[in-house]
Design an enzyme around this catalytic site. Sequence first.
Site, PDB file in Angstrom:
ATOM      1  NE  ARG A  16      -4.066   0.036   1.608  1.00  0.00           N
ATOM      2  CZ  ARG A  16      -4.149   1.273   2.024  1.00  0.00           C
ATOM      3  NH1 ARG A  16      -3.367   1.694   3.004  1.00  0.00           N
ATOM      4  NH2 ARG A  16      -4.996   2.113   1.487  1.00  0.00           N
TER       5      ARG A  16
ATOM      6  CB  CYS B  43      16.813  -4.695  -5.566  1.00  0.00           C
ATOM      7  SG  CYS B  43      17.738  -5.815  -4.526  1.00  0.00           S
TER       8      CYS B  43
ATOM      9  CE1 TYR C  21      -9.149  -4.513  -0.702  1.00  0.00           C
ATOM     10  CE2 TYR C  21      -9.461  -2.825   0.981  1.00  0.00           C
ATOM     11  CZ  TYR C  21      -9.978  -3.652   0.004  1.00  0.00           C
ATOM     12  OH  TYR C  21     -11.321  -3.613  -0.278  1.00  0.00           O
TER      13      TYR C  21
HETATM   14  N1  LLP Z   1     -17.336  -4.044  -3.369  1.00  0.00           N
HETATM   15  C1  LLP Z   1     -16.682  -3.849  -4.520  1.00  0.00           C
HETATM   16  C2  LLP Z   1     -17.371  -4.093  -5.785  1.00  0.00           C
HETATM   17  C3  LLP Z   1     -15.335  -3.417  -4.504  1.00  0.00           C
HETATM   18  O1  LLP Z   1     -14.698  -3.219  -5.645  1.00  0.00           O
HETATM   19  C4  LLP Z   1     -14.687  -3.191  -3.263  1.00  0.00           C
HETATM   20  C5  LLP Z   1     -13.288  -2.758  -3.207  1.00  0.00           C
HETATM   21  C6  LLP Z   1     -15.414  -3.420  -2.074  1.00  0.00           C
HETATM   22  C7  LLP Z   1     -16.737  -3.837  -2.171  1.00  0.00           C
HETATM   23  C8  LLP Z   1     -14.826  -3.238  -0.709  1.00  0.00           C
HETATM   24  O2  LLP Z   1     -14.417  -1.940  -0.492  1.00  0.00           O
HETATM   25  P1  LLP Z   1     -13.940  -1.496   0.983  1.00  0.00           P
HETATM   26  O3  LLP Z   1     -15.134  -1.577   1.907  1.00  0.00           O
HETATM   27  O4  LLP Z   1     -12.858  -2.404   1.416  1.00  0.00           O
HETATM   28  O5  LLP Z   1     -13.466  -0.109   0.777  1.00  0.00           O
HETATM   29  N2  LLP Z   1      -6.308  -2.141  -2.572  1.00  0.00           N
HETATM   30  C9  LLP Z   1      -6.904  -0.879  -2.235  1.00  0.00           C
HETATM   31  C10 LLP Z   1      -8.406  -0.972  -2.085  1.00  0.00           C
HETATM   32  C11 LLP Z   1      -9.097  -1.486  -3.329  1.00  0.00           C
HETATM   33  C12 LLP Z   1     -10.569  -1.604  -3.176  1.00  0.00           C
HETATM   34  C13 LLP Z   1     -11.185  -2.281  -4.360  1.00  0.00           C
HETATM   35  N3  LLP Z   1     -12.580  -2.532  -4.247  1.00  0.00           N
HETATM   36  C14 LLP Z   1      -6.258  -0.342  -0.965  1.00  0.00           C
HETATM   37  O6  LLP Z   1      -5.364  -0.992  -0.422  1.00  0.00           O
HETATM   38  O7  LLP Z   1      -6.589   0.766  -0.521  1.00  0.00           O
END
Ligand code: LLP
Length: 417
Positions: free
Chosen positions: A314, A345, A374
């Site tokens: 992240r 690296c 994440y």
């Molecule tokens: N539903 C859908 C269709 C999504 O695409 C996502 C997240 C969620 C639910 C859940 O979202 P949350 O409640 O966790 O915000 N890797 C990134 C975050 C990517 C989120 C992608 N979609 C990070 O580390 O911030």
Amino acid sequence: MEEFSYQDGELCCEDLPMSRIAKEVGTPFYCYSAAHIIKRFRAYDQAFGDRKHLICFAVKANSNLVILNLLGKLGAGADIVSGGELFRALRAGIPANRIVFSGVGKTTEEIQAALDAGILMFNIESMQEFHAIAKTCRETGKKARISFRVNPDVDPKTHPYISTGLKKNKFGMPVHDALEAYREAKRNPHVEITGIDCHIGSQLTQIQPFLDALDRVAAVVQTLNDEGIQLSYLDTGGGLGIRYHDETPPDPGKLIRELIKRMDANGLQQTVIVEPGRSICGNAGALVTKVLYTKENSGKTFVIVDAAMNDLPRPSLYQAYHDIWHLNQTSNRKPCLVDIVGPICETGDFLAKEREMPLPAQGELLSVMSAGAYGFSMSSNYNSRPRIPEVLVNGSEFRVIRKRESYEDLVRIEEIS
Ligand code: LLP
């Protein structure tokens, strides 16, 4: 992160000093608090009161089987985006009729597997995907329960990489196209129109964008209703943010109460689905790492630790801020400016940049906070680094819920000849 606190100068997860875990499993490792996950799930659940609802945990945030199983036992469903996540959710004991399948690129094999399992619904993101699902149904004699994901063109005011509800993003369908899609679906005997879906982004710290999106979706539901197309489920997606640094996101209860108020105002009676990920497990987790070396290059201080961007991408990927705490309290050391970096690296391999903190000593243990979502799920084997273990703390006990990978694991499915 109330479940992480100093007791007698030692950082504890719940009632367990984290150094004790380090002694047993080595470093680095991910450490999760069961109590935090349960508390955050219940905050969502209870806010619904007697309103019919389903909390589909976004598996991508943390896909460990034990975590999914824990949530499933509390009544959670799953929001999945791949065949692998379907497999995990089912393996963890989450019933298929509590699973929704999101994502813009479902393959025929994934569609088939989800139909075989009998999931609650496919959140469809394009007409071509709709035709692919309908075709698979026709060929196999199965009927798919479907919803279309509306792109409401609302700015979630978050990092551009995790915004999804703007018209320039690849997600969902514009309102006009979604209406057409429902009309076509109504004429197709292989699908059953079940719901409507929307998800505008992640790490949202305000409620207003959720309400704006809901208003747009409500207008679609109204138009469909006037045309005799009724929906049973209204999926408002996930996206609620957490505090990493100085953000002040609303708590899940407040978001849900506001959403329900707005649904009532719009006359929406559907069973509500939410898809939270980060807001359930983000602040349940920390990444514990050991200082290997410290060094100074032309006046800049580097702290080299044994965790890296492959373990927690992240900071490198989104310039994300994660608090870093010492496992032993450091009241008598004065702060200085440091970069906390890993052994990989690449100059992009850092966990914190220009961070003011008491200089950690060689061999000291540090905890990278707010890493429960994440974190592990985005980790990789880059630089041929085995993926690190995950442990779950419950009171003063812990359990390894994923072992450290071995070098053999790294090459297990490769062959020289
Ligand atoms: N539903 C859908 C269709 C999504 O695409 C996502 C997240 C969620 C639910 C859940 O979202 P949350 O409640 O966790 O915000 N890797 C990134 C975050 C990517 C989120 C992608 N979609 C990070 O580390 O911030």
